[in-house]
Write an enzyme that holds these catalytic residues in place. Structure first.
Site, short mmCIF file in Angstrom:
data_model
loop_
_atom_site.label_atom_id
_atom_site.label_comp_id
_atom_site.label_asym_id
_atom_site.label_seq_id
_atom_site.Cartn_x
_atom_site.Cartn_y
_atom_site.Cartn_z
N ARG A 37 37.72 12.81 18.69
CA ARG A 37 36.76 13.84 19.13
C ARG A 37 36.63 13.91 20.65
O ARG A 37 35.56 14.19 21.20
CB ARG A 37 35.37 13.60 18.51
N SER B 72 28.50 17.18 12.49
CA SER B 72 28.24 15.75 12.74
C SER B 72 27.61 15.59 14.12
O SER B 72 28.17 16.04 15.12
CB SER B 72 29.54 14.95 12.70
N GLU C 287 28.23 13.39 19.46
CA GLU C 287 29.44 14.22 19.32
C GLU C 287 29.10 15.66 19.72
O GLU C 287 29.87 16.34 20.38
CB GLU C 287 29.96 14.18 17.88
C1 LIG Z 1 28.76 22.79 9.14
C2 LIG Z 1 29.65 22.18 10.20
C3 LIG Z 1 30.71 21.37 9.83
C4 LIG Z 1 31.54 20.81 10.81
N1 LIG Z 1 32.59 20.02 10.43
C5 LIG Z 1 33.43 19.53 11.35
C6 LIG Z 1 34.57 18.74 10.98
O1 LIG Z 1 34.83 18.51 9.81
N2 LIG Z 1 35.38 18.28 11.95
C7 LIG Z 1 35.15 18.53 13.26
O2 LIG Z 1 35.94 18.10 14.11
N3 LIG Z 1 34.07 19.25 13.66
C8 LIG Z 1 33.23 19.76 12.74
N4 LIG Z 1 32.14 20.49 13.14
C9 LIG Z 1 31.86 20.66 14.58
C10 LIG Z 1 32.52 21.88 15.23
O3 LIG Z 1 32.80 22.88 14.26
C11 LIG Z 1 33.80 21.51 15.97
O4 LIG Z 1 33.54 20.61 17.02
C12 LIG Z 1 34.48 22.75 16.56
O5 LIG Z 1 35.76 22.39 17.02
C13 LIG Z 1 33.70 23.38 17.70
O6 LIG Z 1 34.27 24.65 17.98
P1 LIG Z 1 33.37 25.83 18.58
O7 LIG Z 1 34.27 27.00 18.80
O8 LIG Z 1 32.20 26.09 17.72
O9 LIG Z 1 32.95 25.21 19.97
P2 LIG Z 1 31.49 25.12 20.63
O10 LIG Z 1 30.57 24.41 19.73
O11 LIG Z 1 31.08 26.46 21.11
O12 LIG Z 1 31.83 24.19 21.87
C14 LIG Z 1 32.16 22.83 21.67
C15 LIG Z 1 32.79 22.27 22.95
O13 LIG Z 1 34.05 22.90 23.14
C16 LIG Z 1 34.12 23.50 24.44
N5 LIG Z 1 34.92 24.71 24.33
C17 LIG Z 1 34.77 25.75 23.47
N6 LIG Z 1 35.70 26.69 23.69
C18 LIG Z 1 36.45 26.24 24.72
C19 LIG Z 1 37.57 26.76 25.44
N7 LIG Z 1 38.12 27.96 25.16
N8 LIG Z 1 38.10 26.02 26.45
C20 LIG Z 1 37.57 24.81 26.78
N9 LIG Z 1 36.51 24.28 26.15
C21 LIG Z 1 35.96 24.98 25.13
C22 LIG Z 1 32.66 23.77 24.82
O14 LIG Z 1 32.50 23.84 26.23
C23 LIG Z 1 31.98 22.55 24.21
O15 LIG Z 1 32.10 21.44 25.07
C24 LIG Z 1 31.30 21.07 12.18
C25 LIG Z 1 30.22 21.90 12.55
C26 LIG Z 1 29.41 22.45 11.57
C27 LIG Z 1 28.28 23.35 12.00
#
Ligand SMILES: Cc1cc2nc3c(=O)[nH]c(=O)nc-3n(C[C@H](O)[C@H](O)[C@H](O)COP(=O)(O)OP(=O)(O)OC[C@H]3O[C@@H](n4cnc5c(N)ncnc54)[C@H](O)[C@@H]3O)c2cc1C
Length: 307
Positions: A178, A227, A297
């Site tokens: 992560r 998480s 996380e």
């Molecule tokens: C119900 C639920 C279940 C989940 N299950 C999992 C799982 O099984 N495994 C897992 O790994 N995660 C899980 N997550 C967490 C989340 O979905 C992941 O971390 C996902 O990768 C975040 O993507 P996002 O587009 O929503 O990013 P955001 O939440 O918007 O941002 C997260 C981080 O990424 C950075 N970021 C976003 N876009 C960019 C970009 N284009 N360039 C550089 N940095 C960027 C942001 O600055 C921030 O630091 C879950 C979340 C939820 C709500």
């Protein structure tokens, strides 16, 4: 409310094509549905527009990028500076060969897994279960069911704070659990993923299994950030939280999920401060109970609301 700096930014960037909005609420752009506004929200048209913007943006103005907000707490006082959200112009997903998929970073992970399945490419089904977009997966090394972004990535493209386009090989991303070790200022714009030729029926079945398993074990229909804490080496965060007696624990309208106690939930009217205080209280109780220090996380951005 922040000072409106949009007119002065626009004066500096006559050729900008994307939208710049002052004091734009961010709560609706996150799963938790909490938090204050962005001083400026910028939605670039494409990578060249993003690069132009960053090149012309005064160096002292902070930049934060968000994806689908599924791993984010935006604090109640909002985010000073510019928040960038990628949309149209970054949302193409394309199968490039019998085993490769290229995707813009605004593409939801689930679409990457679907495109791969339809093209009989195995190895990307794990994206089915991550509710973010590709940019968030690159930054978080998102993963599930035994695979993570690191296992599938060939290269990522991005733009640095000075507006230079850069390409990162898998090794350049310095991935650990992560965590991505690519420079913090990089805004990823695209990714090339590698799978392997597979059977589309078997891949579809794997994806269905992932969907079922998540519905049974995670509060995926709630206002949550997934998480909350990383699993410490040799432990499961949820077990430590459960053992510390925190399952169901509440502060205001923020609650430790009864279903999966590494998930925090906004029951309706929680503030970002309620959720963050709940998380910090859980960390303290786990430390007292087991001696283990949990590491967030979920990313927390912005500033607290002035008292
Ligand atoms: C119900 C639920 C279940 C989940 N299950 C999992 C799982 O099984 N495994 C897992 O790994 N995660 C899980 N997550 C967490 C989340 O979905 C992941 O971390 C996902 O990768 C975040 O993507 P996002 O587009 O929503 O990013 P955001 O939440 O918007 O941002 C997260 C981080 O990424 C950075 N970021 C976003 N876009 C960019 C970009 N284009 N360039 C550089 N940095 C960027 C942001 O600055 C921030 O630091 C879950 C979340 C939820 C709500």
């Amino acid at each position: 409310m922040f000072a409106d700096i949009v007119p002065s930014l626009k004066r500096n960037m006559p050729d900008l094509r994307g939208r710049l909005l002052p004091n734009q609420s961010l709560a609706e752009l996150t799963w938790f549905r909490v938090g204050g506004p962005a001083q400026v929200l910028f939605m670039p048209e494409d990578e060249a527009d993003l690069a132009y913007f960053l090149e012309h943006l005064p160096a002292e103005i902070p930049v934060t990028v968000i994806g689908l907000g599924s791993n984010l707490i935006v604090r109640d006082g909002g985010v000073p500076g510019v928040v960038i959200r990628l949309g149209r112009g970054f949302n193409e997903v394309k199968v490039e060969s019998a085993s490769r998929v290229r995707a813009g970073t605004a593409v939801p992970d689930v679409k990457v897994s679907r495109a791969a399945q339809e093209a009989a490419i195995a190895g990307l089904a794990f994206f089915r279960g991550i509710p973010g977009a590709v940019g968030g997966a690159l930054r978080m090394n998102g993963g599930a069911y035994g695979r993570e972004t690191k296992d599938a990535l060939i290269e990522a493209r991005g733009v640095d704070r000075a507006g230079r386009v850069r390409v990162f090989s898998n090794g350049d991303m310095h991935y650990t659990y992560r965590h991505c070790g690519a420079p913090e200022d990089i805004i990823f714009t695209g990714a090339l993923f590698q799978g392997a030729p597979g059977d589309p029926v078997a891949i579809a079945a794997e994806m269905d299994k992932i969907t079922e398993s998540r519905e049974a074990t995670q509060p995926i229909k709630s206002r949550t950030g997934g998480s909350t804490f990383k699993n410490p080496p040799g432990h499961k965060a949820w077990q430590l939280i459960d053992a510390a007696g925190c399952r169901g624990f509440k502060i205001g309208d923020a609650q430790v999920s009864q279903m999966h106690c590494n998930f925090l939930i906004n029951l309706g009217s929680a503030s970002a401060a309620d959720i963050e205080t709940l998380g910090e209280t859980v960390r303290k109780r786990v430390k007292e109970n087991s001696g283990t220090e949990l590491e967030w996380e979920i990313k927390r951005i912005g500033v607290a609301k002035p008292a």
